[in-house]
Enzyme design. Structure first.
Site, PDB file in Angstrom:
ATOM      1  N   ASP A  32      -5.834 -61.740 -30.127  1.00 39.88           N
ATOM      2  CA  ASP A  32      -6.735 -60.208 -30.141  1.00 39.88           C
ATOM      3  C   ASP A  32      -7.713 -60.944 -31.634  1.00 39.88           C
ATOM      4  OD1 ASP A  32      -7.756 -57.867 -30.691  1.00 39.88           O
ATOM      5  OD2 ASP A  32      -6.487 -57.309 -32.487  1.00 39.88           O
TER       6      ASP A  32
ATOM      7  N   HIS B  45     -17.045 -51.929 -37.013  1.00 45.36           N
ATOM      8  CA  HIS B  45     -15.699 -51.913 -37.817  1.00 45.36           C
ATOM      9  C   HIS B  45     -15.355 -52.968 -38.462  1.00 45.36           C
ATOM     10  CE1 HIS B  45     -11.469 -51.958 -37.888  1.00 45.36           C
ATOM     11  NE2 HIS B  45     -11.398 -53.174 -37.488  1.00 45.36           N
TER      12      HIS B  45
ATOM     13  N   GLU C  82      -6.463 -48.766 -33.063  1.00 44.96           N
ATOM     14  CA  GLU C  82      -7.849 -49.896 -32.608  1.00 44.96           C
ATOM     15  C   GLU C  82      -7.950 -49.733 -30.732  1.00 44.96           C
ATOM     16  OE1 GLU C  82      -7.184 -52.606 -36.266  1.00 44.96           O
ATOM     17  OE2 GLU C  82      -7.043 -53.260 -34.054  1.00 44.96           O
TER      18      GLU C  82
ATOM     19  N   GLU D 175      -9.783 -50.581 -28.011  1.00 45.90           N
ATOM     20  CA  GLU D 175     -10.479 -51.859 -28.107  1.00 45.90           C
ATOM     21  C   GLU D 175     -10.666 -52.660 -26.521  1.00 45.90           C
ATOM     22  OE1 GLU D 175      -8.397 -55.806 -29.555  1.00 45.90           O
ATOM     23  OE2 GLU D 175      -8.081 -54.293 -31.361  1.00 45.90           O
TER      24      GLU D 175
ATOM     25  N   ASP E 117      -4.638 -50.873 -29.697  1.00 43.48           N
ATOM     26  CA  ASP E 117      -4.140 -52.470 -30.874  1.00 43.48           C
ATOM     27  C   ASP E 117      -2.924 -51.395 -32.058  1.00 43.48           C
ATOM     28  OD1 ASP E 117      -3.056 -54.418 -31.742  1.00 43.48           O
ATOM     29  OD2 ASP E 117      -4.962 -54.695 -33.050  1.00 43.48           O
TER      30      ASP E 117
ATOM     31  N   ARG F 123      -0.997 -49.306 -40.972  1.00 40.26           N
ATOM     32  CA  ARG F 123      -2.055 -50.052 -42.034  1.00 40.26           C
ATOM     33  C   ARG F 123      -0.806 -50.077 -42.996  1.00 40.26           C
ATOM     34  NH1 ARG F 123      -5.731 -51.705 -38.669  1.00 40.26           N
ATOM     35  NH2 ARG F 123      -6.744 -49.897 -38.128  1.00 40.26           N
TER      36      ARG F 123
ATOM     37  N   GLN G 156       0.860 -53.619 -42.129  1.00 38.93           N
ATOM     38  CA  GLN G 156      -0.342 -54.436 -42.824  1.00 38.93           C
ATOM     39  C   GLN G 156      -0.663 -54.995 -44.058  1.00 38.93           C
ATOM     40  OE1 GLN G 156      -3.033 -53.687 -40.152  1.00 38.93           O
ATOM     41  NE2 GLN G 156      -4.412 -55.796 -39.941  1.00 38.93           N
TER      42      GLN G 156
ATOM     43  N   LYS H 247       1.508 -54.516 -36.363  1.00 37.22           N
ATOM     44  CA  LYS H 247       0.995 -54.810 -35.435  1.00 37.22           C
ATOM     45  C   LYS H 247       1.658 -55.156 -33.817  1.00 37.22           C
ATOM     46  CE  LYS H 247      -3.448 -54.744 -36.156  1.00 37.22           C
ATOM     47  NZ  LYS H 247      -5.250 -53.979 -35.808  1.00 37.22           N
TER      48      LYS H 247
ATOM     49  N   THR I  50       1.367 -52.802 -28.293  1.00 42.35           N
ATOM     50  CA  THR I  50      -0.122 -52.480 -27.994  1.00 42.35           C
ATOM     51  C   THR I  50       0.371 -51.645 -26.252  1.00 42.35           C
ATOM     52  OG1 THR I  50      -0.222 -54.907 -28.883  1.00 42.35           O
ATOM     53  CG2 THR I  50      -2.143 -54.048 -27.484  1.00 42.35           C
TER      54      THR I  50
ATOM     55  N   GLU J 190     -11.136 -46.300 -40.451  1.00 38.54           N
ATOM     56  CA  GLU J 190     -12.419 -45.742 -40.717  1.00 38.54           C
ATOM     57  C   GLU J 190     -12.663 -44.520 -41.006  1.00 38.54           C
ATOM     58  OE1 GLU J 190     -15.285 -49.350 -37.894  1.00 38.54           O
ATOM     59  OE2 GLU J 190     -13.209 -48.918 -37.387  1.00 38.54           O
TER      60      GLU J 190
HETATM   61 CA   LIG Z   1      -7.372 -55.168 -33.396  1.00 34.44          CA
HETATM   62 MG   LIG Z   2      -0.950 -54.624 -31.207  1.00 34.64          MG
END
Ligand SMILES: [Ca+2]
Ligand SMILES: [Mg+2]
Ligand SMILES: [Ca+2]
Ligand SMILES: [Mg+2]
Ligand code: NI
Lengths: 432, 432
Positions: free
Chosen positions: B135, B142, B211, B213, B246, B250, B253, B266, B270, B378
């Protein structure tokens, strides 16, 4: 432990007490398939079964159909610890001299000639199909020493270090078996880290290092969304162990690793020893981990208190002209987290571990400084002091032509349980 | 672009200009195998070939024997961009109304009935066997917005950010296809981040995020020790693209990620969209990346200046009671690094990328703030402001029962090239 009728040198890692599994190919059978190591020989399990039949070779053990003919040990690993135990015990009967042992191989000269092959004559392959590789950071003295170097004594360890086994996802595609050439990586490095603004250059790493680690292979998978109980992890989910050299380019790593962790500084190569030592074989060498005074979350509380292994480890550096120096001697007991704790933490949020997945312990260093360090970074205090080699040669980091050999074994002479060698030689960077 | 004789709604992502590849199973053939999407139908390639023969279906294209009967697209991807191009063009002939088109399928009612199946009636599977997942962090707005939140405006981006595409190794085992249930992860979190000493607790994540992506699949592998030239990466090593969510916890993390990067925050899941849009299909939508004033190292200098894609992206949140809100609209052009640059950097030190490996772009957010953000982190300014949903519901982070749908497409109505939907619904944490 009884002895084997196969000659086993007193210093051999592969006594009858061990019986590690690997993947070999031979001139007679060039398709990779399963074997075990005994003394200086490999016992070709595919050949043994093809000559003797599965039922006669492993009577009463279910699920083995075809597993030793496969190019990896994954199918065998998936069968679980009960089967691993039965198969290892049966092989100890076949290879042993105890009154209860089997004469199946010992008294069959033709079969012996075909199934027992000198390890020198076989080619070793990666033992497992490795879906994912995770590298932990459980070597307390390493984490502390490196932390002091980068952040000073007061802030050596992050506040999370004693609460959870810190780990990161590694690169599965560049895991190679002992003996595979290692090309020095090219990468972005800061030649003058103090200059502002920072101006990197691209070139071969000048600070190529090693990391002495223990690797652990997963046997039974867990489903996505479900976690593994710390007290079910061993032997429920652990197949066995290897030595692991997590080659590291310190200059590349330093520039890239904030904020998302090591990447090109690590992903160019990881070397593992070829023979997987089963969980059962290491059981007699259990020891207490490095003391952690922090009260743990319930999911990390292990009933087993001797939860790591006391295996003697050493790192040898051989220069291009053949000079050999053991640059480090330590023990795998210098971990603050056990593999069951790593597995419990890894799966806490439901991450699925699959059969064949590899966990690295993190660099293992002893408490005594340079002579017990698992990396050159520590031995040389970040490249500031040289490590002396035989013949008055010296190193801060590795030169092209250097060979690193990791060794690890436990137990008395004649009944040793060890890994054999984990070897990698450094070659010049490949031009594209 | 000509039209298809298969009905294609003007808003469909799967026009004749697209022809994305996926892995399906059907009631007639429950073994996963290859198909392409056209309008609301899936064209079963295994069925087509079984009825018509490989030579008549894909005349003059070598290497296709058996590849569309396999449970992943890896064998097809490995054949390289020349073959992908020829196969896609031939399928456009078979499905198109141009004078040059083939009547092979159009005029064969029985074959149509067997090979063209409503997408609603097929089950989609992961399209690739993914060896490793990496990733990246190439979404400039971002990275900047999150950096401001954590480190203030002056230090928002690390000094390495504009010199190299920052990335980390992700977890391959938890990549799932659109529609797979997502269980909220349990993890270690700090309920009071300000308290000293830090005291974590273990519990379900309270800050479950997404996320947005773009994902990129590798076609041709590179050998260990050899790097890929940035100008050879596309189309030489790129198979195609998917949408990627993803999922990120938070709170987990934040506590775990220093110093080795994101891990349990994470690795629980996914999600990717099921249809792989080939590199060729996205070529018309090339655009300029976010400007990077930093002089680049040679290995990152790309001849192609329009090196990212302008694909309209959106994120929809559907609550448990069915309320739907599009919470973000942005474009995939908001990247500061292209996939060829990511590939060149990833392989600079010799890391081998294998066929089927997946690269994530990093979270994609526009420059305009909340309504263009690819993550709730965000949109809510780190959980401080709520995002309003239809019916006056509101969120900071995800609740159990929420469904996230990512969509992405480019091109005019009737000739759209898009991904379909990338969907995941959040379920309560599983107890062990
Ligand atoms: Ca990511
Ligand atoms: Mg992931
Ligand atoms: Ca390591
Ligand atoms: Mg490594
Ligand atoms: Ni992997």
């Amino acid at each position: 432990m009884a002895e084997s009728w196969v000659p086993v040198a007193p210093s051999s890692d592969f006594s009858l007490a061990n019986i590690p599994f690997g993947i070999i190919s031979t001139s007679a059978d060039p398709t990779p398939h399963a074997a075990v190591a005994i003394g200086a020989e490999a016992l070709d399990l595919k050949m043994l079964i093809s000559q003797h039949g599965l039922e006669k070779t492993f009577p009463g053990i279910d699920g083995l159909e075809g597993v030793f003919s496969q190019p990896t040990l994954n199918a065998f690993a998936r069968l679980g610890s009960g089967v691993h135990r039965s198969v290892r015990r049966r092989l100890q009967e076949i290879l042993g001299t105890a009154p209860s042992s089997s004469s199946l191989l010992r008294d069959d000269e033709e079969l012996r000639a075909r199934a027992l092959i000198a390890q020198k004559k076989v080619k070793m392959h990666l033992p497992m199909d490795i879906g994912d590789y995770t590298d932990f950071y459980a070597g307390y003295h390493h984490a502390h020493a490196v932390g002091v170097m980068f952040r000073g004594l007061q802030n050596a360890l992050q506040p999370n270090y004693s609460h959870l086994p810190v780990g990161y996802h590694g690169r599965a595609s560049s895991i190679v078996v002992s003996g595979t050439p290692i090309h020095r990586p090219v990468g972005q490095i800061l030649l003058d880290p103090a200059a502002e603004p920072k101006q990197p250059t691209a070139g071969p790493s000048r600070r190529l290092d090693i990391e002495l680690e223990l690797g652990c292979f997963i046997s039974r998978p867990n489903k996505m969304g479900e976690s593994v109980d710390v007290n079910d992890a061993n032997p429920g989910h652990i197949f066995g162990y290897v030595l692991l050299n997590d080659w590291s380019a310190r200059d590349i790593q330093t520039w890239e690793y904030v904020p998302l962790g090591p990447f090109n500084g690590k992903n160019f190569a990881t070397t593992i020893s070829p023979w997987v030592v089963l969980a059962d074989a290491l059981k007699p060498f259990r020891a207490k981990a490095v003391d952690n005074p922090t009260p743990l979350q319930d999911y990390l509380k292990e009933q087993q208190t001797d939860n790591v292994f006391d295996i003697d480890l050493e790192v040898e550096l051989t220069t291009a002209d053949g000079g050999e120096t053991v640059i480090s001697r330590t023990s795998s007991k210098h971990l603050m987290w056990s593999f069951p704790q790593m597995i419990a933490h890894h799966t806490l949020g439901g991450c699925p571990l699959r059969t064949g997945d590899l966990l690295g312990s993190g660099t293992i260093s002893g408490p005594g400084g340079e002579g017990e360090s698992g990396s050159l970074l520590e031995m040389t205090h970040g490249g500031k002091r040289e490590v002396l080699l035989s013949g008055m040669d010296a190193r801060t980091f590795l030169k092209d032509g250097d060979t690193i050999t990791l060794r690890g074994s436990a137990g008395p002479r004649g009944a040793r349980v060890g890994f054999g060698e984990c070897v990698g030689r450094v070659y010049t960077s490949l031009r594209r």
